[in-house]
Design a protein around this motif. Structure first.
Motif, PDB file in Angstrom:
ATOM      1  N   TRP A   1      52.457  48.852  45.840  1.00 24.52           N
ATOM      2  CA  TRP A   1      53.035  49.691  44.781  1.00 24.52           C
ATOM      3  C   TRP A   1      52.766  49.075  43.403  1.00 24.52           C
ATOM      4  O   TRP A   1      52.280  49.755  42.493  1.00 24.52           O
ATOM      5  CB  TRP A   1      54.545  49.836  45.005  1.00 24.52           C
ATOM      6  N   LYS A   2      53.065  47.804  43.246  1.00 28.50           N
ATOM      7  CA  LYS A   2      53.014  47.153  41.940  1.00 28.50           C
ATOM      8  C   LYS A   2      51.616  47.130  41.340  1.00 28.50           C
ATOM      9  O   LYS A   2      51.453  47.293  40.118  1.00 28.50           O
ATOM     10  CB  LYS A   2      53.537  45.721  42.074  1.00 28.50           C
ATOM     11  N   TYR A   3      50.606  46.922  42.164  1.00 22.89           N
ATOM     12  CA  TYR A   3      49.255  46.737  41.660  1.00 22.89           C
ATOM     13  C   TYR A   3      48.497  48.041  41.444  1.00 22.89           C
ATOM     14  O   TYR A   3      47.317  48.016  41.090  1.00 22.89           O
ATOM     15  CB  TYR A   3      48.473  45.832  42.612  1.00 22.89           C
ATOM     16  N   PHE A   4      49.158  49.189  41.633  1.00 23.74           N
ATOM     17  CA  PHE A   4      48.526  50.489  41.412  1.00 23.74           C
ATOM     18  C   PHE A   4      49.489  51.371  40.617  1.00 23.74           C
ATOM     19  O   PHE A   4      50.216  52.176  41.183  1.00 23.74           O
ATOM     20  CB  PHE A   4      48.150  51.151  42.740  1.00 23.74           C
ATOM     21  N   SER A   5      49.510  51.179  39.311  1.00 21.97           N
ATOM     22  CA  SER A   5      50.418  51.921  38.443  1.00 21.97           C
ATOM     23  C   SER A   5      49.693  53.112  37.835  1.00 21.97           C
ATOM     24  O   SER A   5      48.461  53.228  37.949  1.00 21.97           O
ATOM     25  CB  SER A   5      50.934  51.010  37.327  1.00 21.97           C
ATOM     26  N   PRO A   6      50.419  54.006  37.146  1.00 24.36           N
ATOM     27  CA  PRO A   6      49.736  55.111  36.460  1.00 24.36           C
ATOM     28  C   PRO A   6      48.726  54.638  35.421  1.00 24.36           C
ATOM     29  O   PRO A   6      47.813  55.385  35.064  1.00 24.36           O
ATOM     30  CB  PRO A   6      50.897  55.866  35.795  1.00 24.36           C
ATOM     31  N   ALA A   7      48.872  53.397  34.943  1.00 31.50           N
ATOM     32  CA  ALA A   7      47.928  52.871  33.954  1.00 31.50           C
ATOM     33  C   ALA A   7      46.636  52.379  34.581  1.00 31.50           C
ATOM     34  O   ALA A   7      45.659  52.109  33.868  1.00 31.50           O
ATOM     35  CB  ALA A   7      48.581  51.734  33.164  1.00 31.50           C
ATOM     36  N   GLY A   8      46.616  52.227  35.913  1.00 25.10           N
ATOM     37  CA  GLY A   8      45.400  51.777  36.567  1.00 25.10           C
ATOM     38  C   GLY A   8      45.652  50.692  37.603  1.00 25.10           C
ATOM     39  O   GLY A   8      46.784  50.469  38.046  1.00 25.10           O
ATOM     40  N   GLU A   9      44.601  50.004  37.961  1.00 28.55           N
ATOM     41  CA  GLU A   9      44.594  49.045  39.062  1.00 28.55           C
ATOM     42  C   GLU A   9      44.606  47.612  38.535  1.00 28.55           C
ATOM     43  O   GLU A   9      43.914  47.289  37.566  1.00 28.55           O
ATOM     44  CB  GLU A   9      43.328  49.290  39.889  1.00 28.55           C
TER      45      GLU A   9
ATOM     46  N   VAL B   1      36.694  30.308  40.833  1.00 29.07           N
ATOM     47  CA  VAL B   1      37.668  31.391  40.682  1.00 29.07           C
ATOM     48  C   VAL B   1      37.054  32.690  41.186  1.00 29.07           C
ATOM     49  O   VAL B   1      35.904  33.025  40.867  1.00 29.07           O
ATOM     50  CB  VAL B   1      38.096  31.544  39.216  1.00 29.07           C
ATOM     51  N   ARG B   2      37.844  33.418  41.943  1.00 30.04           N
ATOM     52  CA  ARG B   2      37.409  34.710  42.451  1.00 30.04           C
ATOM     53  C   ARG B   2      38.221  35.804  41.771  1.00 30.04           C
ATOM     54  O   ARG B   2      39.454  35.759  41.771  1.00 30.04           O
ATOM     55  CB  ARG B   2      37.617  34.766  43.969  1.00 30.04           C
ATOM     56  N   LEU B   3      37.541  36.780  41.174  1.00 26.59           N
ATOM     57  CA  LEU B   3      38.189  37.910  40.517  1.00 26.59           C
ATOM     58  C   LEU B   3      38.024  39.150  41.377  1.00 26.59           C
ATOM     59  O   LEU B   3      36.904  39.509  41.755  1.00 26.59           O
ATOM     60  CB  LEU B   3      37.578  38.163  39.140  1.00 26.59           C
ATOM     61  N   LEU B   4      39.162  39.792  41.676  1.00 30.29           N
ATOM     62  CA  LEU B   4      39.130  40.967  42.537  1.00 30.29           C
ATOM     63  C   LEU B   4      40.001  42.071  41.965  1.00 30.29           C
ATOM     64  O   LEU B   4      41.101  41.809  41.451  1.00 30.29           O
ATOM     65  CB  LEU B   4      39.649  40.635  43.938  1.00 30.29           C
ATOM     66  N   ALA B   5      39.529  43.316  42.071  1.00 29.00           N
ATOM     67  CA  ALA B   5      40.400  44.460  41.833  1.00 29.00           C
ATOM     68  C   ALA B   5      41.394  44.549  42.983  1.00 29.00           C
ATOM     69  O   ALA B   5      41.116  44.109  44.110  1.00 29.00           O
ATOM     70  CB  ALA B   5      39.579  45.742  41.734  1.00 29.00           C
ATOM     71  N   ALA B   6      42.568  45.085  42.711  1.00 29.69           N
ATOM     72  CA  ALA B   6      43.635  45.113  43.716  1.00 29.69           C
ATOM     73  C   ALA B   6      43.210  45.813  44.997  1.00 29.69           C
ATOM     74  O   ALA B   6      43.649  45.448  46.088  1.00 29.69           O
ATOM     75  CB  ALA B   6      44.875  45.780  43.136  1.00 29.69           C
ATOM     76  N   SER B   7      42.348  46.812  44.898  1.00 28.98           N
ATOM     77  CA  SER B   7      41.918  47.547  46.087  1.00 28.98           C
ATOM     78  C   SER B   7      41.072  46.695  47.023  1.00 28.98           C
ATOM     79  O   SER B   7      40.886  47.035  48.190  1.00 28.98           O
ATOM     80  CB  SER B   7      41.132  48.797  45.669  1.00 28.98           C
ATOM     81  N   ARG B   8      40.552  45.564  46.536  1.00 29.84           N
ATOM     82  CA  ARG B   8      39.734  44.671  47.369  1.00 29.84           C
ATOM     83  C   ARG B   8      40.505  43.423  47.800  1.00 29.84           C
ATOM     84  O   ARG B   8      39.959  42.553  48.473  1.00 29.84           O
ATOM     85  CB  ARG B   8      38.477  44.268  46.615  1.00 29.84           C
ATOM     86  N   LEU B   9      41.765  43.336  47.403  1.00 27.84           N
ATOM     87  CA  LEU B   9      42.568  42.144  47.660  1.00 27.84           C
ATOM     88  C   LEU B   9      43.078  42.119  49.095  1.00 27.84           C
ATOM     89  O   LEU B   9      43.458  43.151  49.647  1.00 27.84           O
ATOM     90  CB  LEU B   9      43.754  42.130  46.693  1.00 27.84           C
TER      91      LEU B   9
END
Length: 309
Positions: free
Chosen positions: A44-52, A3-11
């Motif tokens: 848009w969806k993966y970067f909300s005011p609550a974070g990434e 399994v690979r875990l990535l923050a949205a900015s690296r996707l």
């Protein structure tokens, strides 16, 4: 497979969207959700005011085969506001199903994020796997319908400008000792005004607000209330009448309200409950408390808390 875990900015958004399109393209909702299968939507969806968002994925010889996403969210709790994570975009390509791959992705997310509250609105196919990871049923979002037969004598109001949220009342966070999703002006503008795939309508009255959108249900054009906030039941009732008149003028045949919270009695007199077996999906909120501890308190949820509409 690892399994690979990535923050949205690296996707790799393009590959991710291809997986989702392949996994959901044949679903019963494909025609309704097809506009969301774009890189723009997920940026848009993966970067909300609550974070990434954080995404767990698996790749095989044929490429990306399974993925589960966790979106950060803010929650009202009895001990104050806390960060949480909403699980969604549970996807496996058809050739790799029934091998437990999405469970591996979900397990990795729980291991990484399980010190926070985690929530999910699963479908029937994924519910068992979600529950096996320590999630329990916290609330059911029930559906109510009010038939619309005409705009009536009084003219419906114009749609409010999103700037009118500055004067809106966002209501009590939740019932005493309960939980709910945080809703504020910044979040609502991101969630509805800035959504690149769906168009929403805002109505307001005396500081109350209601977000709704047109939808096709049972082959007919209807109005779906995404969420509503008001300082008291009287203002809420008048605002809903405004929304109903506007929807009727636009030739929508019914108004749907979807909530887990008890409806004010004057609204209950006009709205009929829709049995869950008549609906394409039973809207259950499943919650995993930090560390997998037992569920506590009531959860107040509206359909806008889930991104499926």
């Amino acid at each position: 497979m690892q399994v690979r875990l990535l923050a949205a900015s690296r996707l790799d958004i393009d590959r991710h969207v291809e997986l989702l399109r392949s996994a959901f393209g044949q679903s019963a909702w494909a025609t309704q959700i097809g506009d969301t299968f774009t890189p723009e939507f997920y940026r848009w969806k993966y970067f909300s005011p609550a974070g990434e968002a954080v995404i767990a994925s698996l790749s095989g010889e044929e490429g990306l085969v399974a993925s589960v996403s966790a979106f950060p969210t803010r929650l009202h709790t009895p001990s104050g506001e806390q960060r949480g994570w909403q699980i969604g975009d549970i996807a496996t390509v058809s050739s790799a199903r029934r091998r437990g791959l999405y469970r591996k992705c979900l397990d990795a997310l729980v291991e990484r994020l399980g010190c926070d509250i985690m929530v999910c609105f699963p479908n029937a196919l994924s519910r068992n796997g979600i529950e096996a990871c320590g999630f329990g049923v916290a609330a059911e979002v029930r559906t109510f319908i009010h038939p619309l037969i005409g705009p009536g004598r009084s003219a419906p109001p114009d749609h409010a400008n999103w700037d009118s949220l500055e004067s809106c009342h966002f209501g009590e966070p939740a019932r005493a000792g309960g939980y709910s999703f945080v809703r504020d002006r910044e979040f609502l503008r991101w969630r509805y005004r800035d959504n690149p795939a769906c168009a929403y309508e805002l109505a307001s009255r005396q500081g109350a607000y209601c977000v709704s959108r047109p939808f096709v249900a049972f082959g007919r054009r209807v109005n779906v209330v995404m969420e509503v906030g008001a300082s008291n039941d009287r203002i809420l009732r008048h605002l809903m009448c405004d929304v109903e008149r506007t929807a009727a003028k636009q030739e929508r045949v019914a108004n749907f309200v979807m909530t887990s919270r008890p409806m004010p009695w004057r609204m209950r007199m006009r709205y009929l409950p829709v049995p869950h077996w008549l609906l394409p999906k039973r809207q259950l909120l499943l919650v995993r408390m930090p560390g997998g501890h037992p569920l506590q308190g009531n959860w107040d949820v509206q359909i806008g808390d889930w991104d499926g509409l």
